[in-house]
Write a protein that holds these residues in place. Structure first.
Motif, PDB file in Angstrom:
ATOM      1  N   GLY A 166       0.969  -1.098  -0.027  1.00 21.53           N
ATOM      2  CA  GLY A 166       0.123   0.121  -0.095  1.00 21.53           C
ATOM      3  C   GLY A 166       0.820   1.247  -0.068  1.00 21.53           C
ATOM      4  N   LYS A 167       0.366   2.391  -0.634  1.00 19.36           N
ATOM      5  CA  LYS A 167       1.102   3.488  -0.793  1.00 19.36           C
ATOM      6  C   LYS A 167       0.018   4.902  -0.372  1.00 19.36           C
ATOM      7  N   ILE A 168       0.560   5.601   0.635  1.00 22.71           N
ATOM      8  CA  ILE A 168       0.035   6.772   0.972  1.00 22.71           C
ATOM      9  C   ILE A 168       0.910   7.964   0.406  1.00 22.71           C
ATOM     10  N   VAL A 169       0.235   8.829  -0.219  1.00 28.71           N
ATOM     11  CA  VAL A 169       0.860  10.260  -0.539  1.00 28.71           C
ATOM     12  C   VAL A 169      -0.011  11.289  -0.359  1.00 28.71           C
ATOM     13  N   ASN A 170       0.579  11.717   0.734  1.00 26.30           N
ATOM     14  CA  ASN A 170       0.118  13.192   1.487  1.00 26.30           C
ATOM     15  C   ASN A 170       0.558  14.316   0.688  1.00 26.30           C
ATOM     16  N   VAL A 171      -0.296  15.033   0.003  1.00 25.31           N
ATOM     17  CA  VAL A 171       0.122  16.226  -0.959  1.00 25.31           C
ATOM     18  C   VAL A 171       0.472  17.375   0.118  1.00 25.31           C
ATOM     19  N   SER A 172       1.658  17.589   0.003  1.00 26.91           N
ATOM     20  CA  SER A 172       2.124  18.485   0.876  1.00 26.91           C
ATOM     21  C   SER A 172       2.423  20.129   0.096  1.00 26.91           C
ATOM     22  N   SER A 173       3.371  20.820   0.858  1.00 29.79           N
ATOM     23  CA  SER A 173       3.586  22.042   0.012  1.00 29.79           C
ATOM     24  C   SER A 173       4.977  22.469   0.753  1.00 29.79           C
ATOM     25  N   ASP A 174       5.762  23.457  -0.175  1.00 28.72           N
ATOM     26  CA  ASP A 174       7.015  24.000   0.623  1.00 28.72           C
ATOM     27  C   ASP A 174       6.532  24.983   1.641  1.00 28.72           C
ATOM     28  N   TYR A 175       5.299  25.333   1.519  1.00 22.53           N
ATOM     29  CA  TYR A 175       4.765  26.141   2.903  1.00 22.53           C
ATOM     30  C   TYR A 175       5.052  25.328   4.168  1.00 22.53           C
ATOM     31  N   GLY A 176       4.875  23.835   4.038  1.00 25.77           N
ATOM     32  CA  GLY A 176       5.121  23.103   5.158  1.00 25.77           C
ATOM     33  C   GLY A 176       6.405  22.776   5.603  1.00 25.77           C
ATOM     34  N   LEU A 177       7.384  23.382   4.986  1.00 24.68           N
ATOM     35  CA  LEU A 177       8.757  22.915   5.379  1.00 24.68           C
ATOM     36  C   LEU A 177       9.195  23.679   6.774  1.00 24.68           C
ATOM     37  N   LEU A 178       9.928  23.032   7.410  1.00 25.19           N
ATOM     38  CA  LEU A 178      10.253  23.538   9.075  1.00 25.19           C
ATOM     39  C   LEU A 178      10.855  24.724   8.921  1.00 25.19           C
ATOM     40  N   THR A 179      11.311  25.453   7.831  1.00 25.94           N
ATOM     41  CA  THR A 179      12.050  26.480   8.086  1.00 25.94           C
ATOM     42  C   THR A 179      11.366  27.905   8.313  1.00 25.94           C
ATOM     43  N   PHE A 180       9.852  27.622   8.133  1.00 26.89           N
ATOM     44  CA  PHE A 180       9.177  28.553   8.302  1.00 26.89           C
ATOM     45  C   PHE A 180       8.541  28.912   9.792  1.00 26.89           C
ATOM     46  N   ILE A 181       9.118  27.942  10.650  1.00 24.71           N
ATOM     47  CA  ILE A 181       8.866  27.805  11.987  1.00 24.71           C
ATOM     48  C   ILE A 181      10.160  28.430  12.575  1.00 24.71           C
ATOM     49  N   LYS A 182      10.017  29.625  13.130  1.00 27.56           N
ATOM     50  CA  LYS A 182      11.193  30.360  13.804  1.00 27.56           C
ATOM     51  C   LYS A 182      11.579  29.941  15.274  1.00 27.56           C
ATOM     52  N   ASN A 183      10.591  29.201  15.876  1.00 27.43           N
ATOM     53  CA  ASN A 183      10.955  28.654  17.143  1.00 27.43           C
ATOM     54  C   ASN A 183      11.784  27.427  16.975  1.00 27.43           C
ATOM     55  N   GLU A 184      13.014  27.569  17.339  1.00 26.73           N
ATOM     56  CA  GLU A 184      13.790  26.287  17.258  1.00 26.73           C
ATOM     57  C   GLU A 184      13.587  25.172  17.787  1.00 26.73           C
ATOM     58  N   ARG A 251       4.274   2.154   1.813  1.00 28.90           N
ATOM     59  CA  ARG A 251       5.476   3.435   1.483  1.00 28.90           C
ATOM     60  C   ARG A 251       4.625   4.747   1.827  1.00 28.90           C
ATOM     61  N   VAL A 252       4.762   5.392   2.727  1.00 29.88           N
ATOM     62  CA  VAL A 252       4.161   6.695   3.105  1.00 29.88           C
ATOM     63  C   VAL A 252       5.343   7.844   2.800  1.00 29.88           C
ATOM     64  N   ASN A 253       4.707   8.682   1.971  1.00 27.80           N
ATOM     65  CA  ASN A 253       5.572   9.819   1.545  1.00 27.80           C
ATOM     66  C   ASN A 253       4.774  11.298   1.349  1.00 27.80           C
ATOM     67  N   CYS A 254       5.428  12.324   1.416  1.00 29.93           N
ATOM     68  CA  CYS A 254       4.713  13.776   1.007  1.00 29.93           C
ATOM     69  C   CYS A 254       5.262  14.157  -0.400  1.00 29.93           C
ATOM     70  N   ALA A 255       4.281  14.831  -0.767  1.00 30.68           N
ATOM     71  CA  ALA A 255       4.725  15.267  -2.131  1.00 30.68           C
ATOM     72  C   ALA A 255       4.148  16.570  -2.458  1.00 30.68           C
ATOM     73  N   HIS A 256       4.962  17.680  -2.722  1.00 29.28           N
ATOM     74  CA  HIS A 256       4.974  19.038  -3.071  1.00 29.28           C
ATOM     75  C   HIS A 256       4.707  18.982  -4.596  1.00 29.28           C
ATOM     76  N   PRO A 257       3.724  19.354  -5.081  1.00 31.58           N
ATOM     77  CA  PRO A 257       3.250  19.371  -6.592  1.00 31.58           C
ATOM     78  C   PRO A 257       3.905  20.660  -7.110  1.00 31.58           C
ATOM     79  N   GLY A 258       4.314  21.740  -6.509  1.00 25.91           N
ATOM     80  CA  GLY A 258       4.719  22.947  -6.905  1.00 25.91           C
ATOM     81  C   GLY A 258       3.656  23.868  -6.746  1.00 25.91           C
TER      82      GLY A 258
END
Length: 305
Positions: A166-184, A251-258
């Motif tokens: 089985g495969k899971i694809v969670n549609v993600s975003s570059d907005y979900g990158l950890l760099t946007f969280i400033k709290n270290e 297979r569990v993955n995240c995919a940013h479509p652009g």
């Protein structure tokens, strides 16, 4: 309402949430074109059935509609029961359904001429300035984009485990990158998958919403500009990694479509829905035994940071 389509025993079965328009509809089209039997889901039955008819008009068979509201437990259970009865398994789950977690302050205008000459960053800046971020919209965004998706996964997990892989694809975003969280501290916690728990994700989201309501996002290092969308996607990325560790048979993955031209981006994106969908389908159709717990940006492995 379900349709009637033939499904040989060796046919792969896919579910696509939010499949009636935009990226989701194109994911359904591309998967079905490749011989996958697709269950196109949408909140609105009329729109969902119309999407299936649109695909049939394009010569795309092998698509059936089932209603799904990902924030409604009974709706999720209904889909799970249908899949169990009809197919007895699920091979691919594409979690595409999502909302912006904001209030749009202007009517959708599909005229893209206003973006002529603007680069990606200028388009993003325009989009952020074109919305209001209220507590209610933020709370709805978290409930839909994180908890709704999570509850769909939990309900369909036994069917995915009935697949050979089985495969899971969670549609993600570059907005979900950890760099946007400033709290270290928060950023490190979300990246420490060996220690991270679902309970801790709940606690972090509760704290985020509490600080949002208090007007204290910046003071505590949370994201801003589509803040709830960013937090929901970041926590879903983390949950995906937890799930991948817990279920190595999947297979569990995240995919940013652009950055895609959709209703959510108010058509400010630079890619067409089909181009974005191809980046999702590429991950959905990775060979058996491929990577898991990975973030893909436009079809290529990338960092969660």
């Amino acid at each position: 309402m379900e349709g009637a389509i033939p499904s040989p025993p060796n046919t792969r079965i896919a579910v696509v949430t939010g499949g009636n328009k935009g990226i989701g509809l194109e994911v359904c089209r591309l998967l079905a074109s490749g011989g996958v039997t697709v269950v196109l889901t949408a909140r609105d039955e009329t729109r969902g059935l119309a999407a299936v008819e649109k695909l049939r008009g394009q010569g795309i068979s092998g698509v059936v509609f089932h209603q799904l509201e990902i924030t409604d437990a009974s709706s999720i259970a209904g889909l799970a029961d249908f899949l169990k009865t009809r197919f007895g398994k699920l091979d691919i789950l594409v979690n595409n359904a999502a909302i912006g977690g904001v209030e749009y302050v202007q009517e959708l205008d599909t005229n893209e001429e206003k973006f002529s000459g603007l680069d990606v960053y200028q388009r993003l800046e325009w989009m952020v300035k074109s919305v209001n971020e209220t507590f209610d919209s933020a709370k709805e965004g978290v409930q839909t984009n994180y908890y709704g998706t999570k509850h769909v996964i939990e309900a369909l997990l036994p069917l995915l485990q009935s697949s050979s892989e089985g495969k899971i694809v969670n549609v993600s975003s570059d907005y979900g990158l950890l760099t946007f969280i400033k709290n270290e501290g928060v950023r490190q916690e979300l990246n420490d998958i060996e220690k991270l728990t679902e309970q801790r994700l709940d606690e972090l989201l509760d704290k985020f919403l509490t600080d949002f309501e208090a007007g204290a996002l910046e003071a505590h290092g949370w994201p801003n500009g589509f803040a709830a969308y960013k937090m929901a996607k970041a926590t879903m990325n983390a949950y995906s990694r937890i799930l991948a560790r817990r279920h190595p048979e999947l297979r569990v993955n995240c995919a940013h479509p652009g950055y895609v031209k959709t209703d959510m981006t108010m058509s400010s994106g630079v890619l067409t829905p089909e181009e974005g969908a191809r980046n999702i389908v590429k991950v959905a159709l990775l060979p058996d035994g491929g990577p898991t717990g990975v973030y893909f940006a436009k079809g290529k492995e990338a960092s969660f940071m």
